[in-house]
Design a protein around this motif. Sequence first.
Motif, PDB file in Angstrom:
ATOM      1  N   ILE A  35      -5.992   8.170   4.474  1.00 46.63           N
ATOM      2  CA  ILE A  35      -6.634   8.276   2.779  1.00 46.63           C
ATOM      3  C   ILE A  35      -7.312   6.789   2.392  1.00 46.63           C
ATOM      4  O   ILE A  35      -8.251   6.819   1.659  1.00 46.63           O
ATOM      5  CB  ILE A  35      -5.418   8.416   1.963  1.00 46.63           C
ATOM      6  CG1 ILE A  35      -6.112   8.881   0.453  1.00 46.63           C
ATOM      7  CG2 ILE A  35      -4.394   7.331   1.876  1.00 46.63           C
ATOM      8  CD1 ILE A  35      -4.934   9.751  -0.470  1.00 46.63           C
ATOM      9  N   PHE A  36      -6.953   5.756   3.245  1.00 46.56           N
ATOM     10  CA  PHE A  36      -7.461   4.320   2.670  1.00 46.56           C
ATOM     11  C   PHE A  36      -8.673   4.146   3.358  1.00 46.56           C
ATOM     12  O   PHE A  36      -9.677   3.213   2.786  1.00 46.56           O
ATOM     13  CB  PHE A  36      -6.582   3.299   3.334  1.00 46.56           C
ATOM     14  CG  PHE A  36      -5.136   3.479   2.504  1.00 46.56           C
ATOM     15  CD1 PHE A  36      -4.974   3.105   1.159  1.00 46.56           C
ATOM     16  CD2 PHE A  36      -4.109   3.955   3.311  1.00 46.56           C
ATOM     17  CE1 PHE A  36      -3.854   3.042   0.782  1.00 46.56           C
ATOM     18  CE2 PHE A  36      -2.924   3.895   2.716  1.00 46.56           C
ATOM     19  CZ  PHE A  36      -2.448   3.535   1.452  1.00 46.56           C
ATOM     20  N   GLY A  59       0.711  -1.045   0.103  1.00 47.14           N
ATOM     21  CA  GLY A  59      -0.130  -0.109  -0.080  1.00 47.14           C
ATOM     22  C   GLY A  59       0.914   1.196   0.048  1.00 47.14           C
ATOM     23  O   GLY A  59       1.896   1.086   0.629  1.00 47.14           O
ATOM     24  N   VAL A  88      -3.454  -2.448  -3.678  1.00 42.95           N
ATOM     25  CA  VAL A  88      -4.747  -1.317  -3.740  1.00 42.95           C
ATOM     26  C   VAL A  88      -5.262  -1.232  -4.892  1.00 42.95           C
ATOM     27  O   VAL A  88      -6.266  -1.120  -5.157  1.00 42.95           O
ATOM     28  CB  VAL A  88      -4.031   0.242  -2.948  1.00 42.95           C
ATOM     29  CG1 VAL A  88      -5.207   1.007  -3.437  1.00 42.95           C
ATOM     30  CG2 VAL A  88      -3.675  -0.057  -1.774  1.00 42.95           C
ATOM     31  N   SER A 100      -5.153  -3.537   7.392  1.00 49.89           N
ATOM     32  CA  SER A 100      -3.976  -2.998   7.335  1.00 49.89           C
ATOM     33  C   SER A 100      -3.109  -3.939   8.296  1.00 49.89           C
ATOM     34  O   SER A 100      -3.374  -4.532   9.301  1.00 49.89           O
ATOM     35  CB  SER A 100      -3.981  -1.579   8.221  1.00 49.89           C
ATOM     36  OG  SER A 100      -2.572  -1.186   7.916  1.00 49.89           O
ATOM     37  N   ASP A 144      -3.582  10.446  -3.663  1.00 45.61           N
ATOM     38  CA  ASP A 144      -4.393   9.101  -3.840  1.00 45.61           C
ATOM     39  C   ASP A 144      -4.006   7.768  -3.150  1.00 45.61           C
ATOM     40  O   ASP A 144      -2.851   7.619  -2.902  1.00 45.61           O
ATOM     41  CB  ASP A 144      -4.624   8.598  -5.355  1.00 45.61           C
ATOM     42  CG  ASP A 144      -4.942   9.863  -6.309  1.00 45.61           C
ATOM     43  OD1 ASP A 144      -5.963  10.738  -6.090  1.00 45.61           O
ATOM     44  OD2 ASP A 144      -4.189  10.087  -7.280  1.00 45.61           O
ATOM     45  N   PRO A 145      -5.041   6.874  -2.757  1.00 40.78           N
ATOM     46  CA  PRO A 145      -4.553   5.656  -2.339  1.00 40.78           C
ATOM     47  C   PRO A 145      -3.701   4.751  -3.543  1.00 40.78           C
ATOM     48  O   PRO A 145      -4.295   5.004  -4.591  1.00 40.78           O
ATOM     49  CB  PRO A 145      -5.925   4.905  -2.051  1.00 40.78           C
ATOM     50  CG  PRO A 145      -6.745   5.996  -2.071  1.00 40.78           C
ATOM     51  CD  PRO A 145      -6.522   6.940  -2.722  1.00 40.78           C
ATOM     52  N   LEU A 183     -11.643   3.883   0.775  1.00 33.79           N
ATOM     53  CA  LEU A 183     -11.816   2.594  -0.319  1.00 33.79           C
ATOM     54  C   LEU A 183     -13.290   1.946  -0.159  1.00 33.79           C
ATOM     55  O   LEU A 183     -13.780   1.741   1.096  1.00 33.79           O
ATOM     56  CB  LEU A 183     -10.829   1.598   0.179  1.00 33.79           C
ATOM     57  CG  LEU A 183      -9.223   2.142  -0.297  1.00 33.79           C
ATOM     58  CD1 LEU A 183      -8.287   0.923   0.309  1.00 33.79           C
ATOM     59  CD2 LEU A 183      -9.151   2.467  -1.618  1.00 33.79           C
ATOM     60  N   VAL A 196       0.638   5.971  -0.230  1.00 36.56           N
ATOM     61  CA  VAL A 196       0.204   7.176  -0.393  1.00 36.56           C
ATOM     62  C   VAL A 196       0.787   7.805  -1.657  1.00 36.56           C
ATOM     63  O   VAL A 196       1.963   8.201  -1.381  1.00 36.56           O
ATOM     64  CB  VAL A 196       0.208   7.936   0.836  1.00 36.56           C
ATOM     65  CG1 VAL A 196      -0.582   9.417   0.665  1.00 36.56           C
ATOM     66  CG2 VAL A 196      -0.533   7.321   1.988  1.00 36.56           C
ATOM     67  N   LEU A 251      -1.753  -0.202   5.308  1.00 34.53           N
ATOM     68  CA  LEU A 251      -2.938   0.916   5.046  1.00 34.53           C
ATOM     69  C   LEU A 251      -3.180   1.935   6.197  1.00 34.53           C
ATOM     70  O   LEU A 251      -3.908   2.470   6.522  1.00 34.53           O
ATOM     71  CB  LEU A 251      -4.076   0.245   4.624  1.00 34.53           C
ATOM     72  CG  LEU A 251      -4.091  -1.070   3.675  1.00 34.53           C
ATOM     73  CD1 LEU A 251      -5.593  -1.396   3.619  1.00 34.53           C
ATOM     74  CD2 LEU A 251      -3.842  -0.356   2.400  1.00 34.53           C
ATOM     75  N   HIS A 261      -3.234   4.883   7.126  1.00 34.43           N
ATOM     76  CA  HIS A 261      -3.101   6.218   6.843  1.00 34.43           C
ATOM     77  C   HIS A 261      -4.691   6.462   6.518  1.00 34.43           C
ATOM     78  O   HIS A 261      -5.418   5.661   5.848  1.00 34.43           O
ATOM     79  CB  HIS A 261      -2.467   6.366   5.692  1.00 34.43           C
ATOM     80  CG  HIS A 261      -2.310   7.919   5.179  1.00 34.43           C
ATOM     81  ND1 HIS A 261      -3.254   8.724   4.601  1.00 34.43           N
ATOM     82  CD2 HIS A 261      -0.903   8.789   5.626  1.00 34.43           C
ATOM     83  CE1 HIS A 261      -2.771   9.974   4.404  1.00 34.43           C
ATOM     84  NE2 HIS A 261      -1.607   9.983   5.003  1.00 34.43           N
ATOM     85  N   PRO A 285       1.994   2.428   5.323  1.00 36.38           N
ATOM     86  CA  PRO A 285       2.173   2.410   3.792  1.00 36.38           C
ATOM     87  C   PRO A 285       3.585   3.012   3.311  1.00 36.38           C
ATOM     88  O   PRO A 285       4.261   4.032   4.059  1.00 36.38           O
ATOM     89  CB  PRO A 285       0.943   3.254   3.295  1.00 36.38           C
ATOM     90  CG  PRO A 285       0.873   4.349   4.417  1.00 36.38           C
ATOM     91  CD  PRO A 285       1.031   3.464   5.558  1.00 36.38           C
TER      92      PRO A 285
END
Length: 338
Positions: free
Chosen positions: A97-98, A27, A74, A107, A68-69, A101, A29, A93, A95, A111
Amino acid sequence: MDERTGRLADARGVLDASVTATALPDGSVDRRYTVEDREGAVRSRESFGRRIAAGDAKSFYVDHETTDPGGQAVNAALQFHALGDDALLAGHLDHDIFETLPFDAYSMGAPAHVDVYEFESDAVMLTEESTGIETWRFELLERALESRLDAALAADAVVWANWASFPHATDALRELRERDPDGGVLVLDPGDVTVTDPDTAPGFADAVGALTDCYEVVVSANRAEAQFLADALDTSFDDDASLASGVRDALGADALVIHEVEHAVAATSDLLAFVPNEPTSDPVRFTGAGDRFSAALAHGRAADGSWVESLALANACAAHYAIRGDTADPDALRAFID
């Protein structure tokens, strides 16, 4: 060897299927930028390099476009989901931002952070690797998924991405075999093998061959990755067909797939399948298409698609992402193929 050739239109045969799908274990970022200097936009990686080497420009300006993820697993899970599959992701993962999803995600650590500098015809990636990759082992997957582990490993389609970046990935593949999952299709993507010691390839081959008792094992690689494996496993080749066949034999996999911009080739013990890509121009994405290829390939095979149908679907998903910049669902793929 039986040879079969198809076109992108053959993807239609597996567009409406839905399968269970799992992607793992990385994963990232991803922060995307365009680059400028005092003269304006830097249009190519080569120009960027020349300006740095010549000392003509010491300062560059970056324009942040998106965050973005990302990561190979991912990206694969995003493609599974877009195709209507019941997707599950186990990755690095940790973070916020995930959290966006649209499928179940578990996780196993922090990442990577990737800065992608995009030019008109290519890109440069600068990566701060995940702090968890060096210590990641199969037991962390067990801990993250708990009661869902067996179902995740026995999914119709599994993409195991980025083998090269995980020091203990070969040991994890061996532990996967010991669990004896009743799985469907396992697509293994070796990732950036240029950072890998060639002496690790024989152990990878042993682990891959053992897994054919539990899955249809497909190794999906670009040409450079396949060439690395061929050299490391002392396999000779003249073209993509002999490269795919030779590496498949050396690995003991059920199939070896080579995907490039111009075509995709699959070699099994008794079949060689070839699907050209339609000519494309003006791509907007230069990273992530191969991950969508691997997921679509796994989806196609899990949906009982032929090799030609599965390669055509994988080509279409990869090309759509490169040209349009988003992950294609069946309706978008139909329009793209037309």
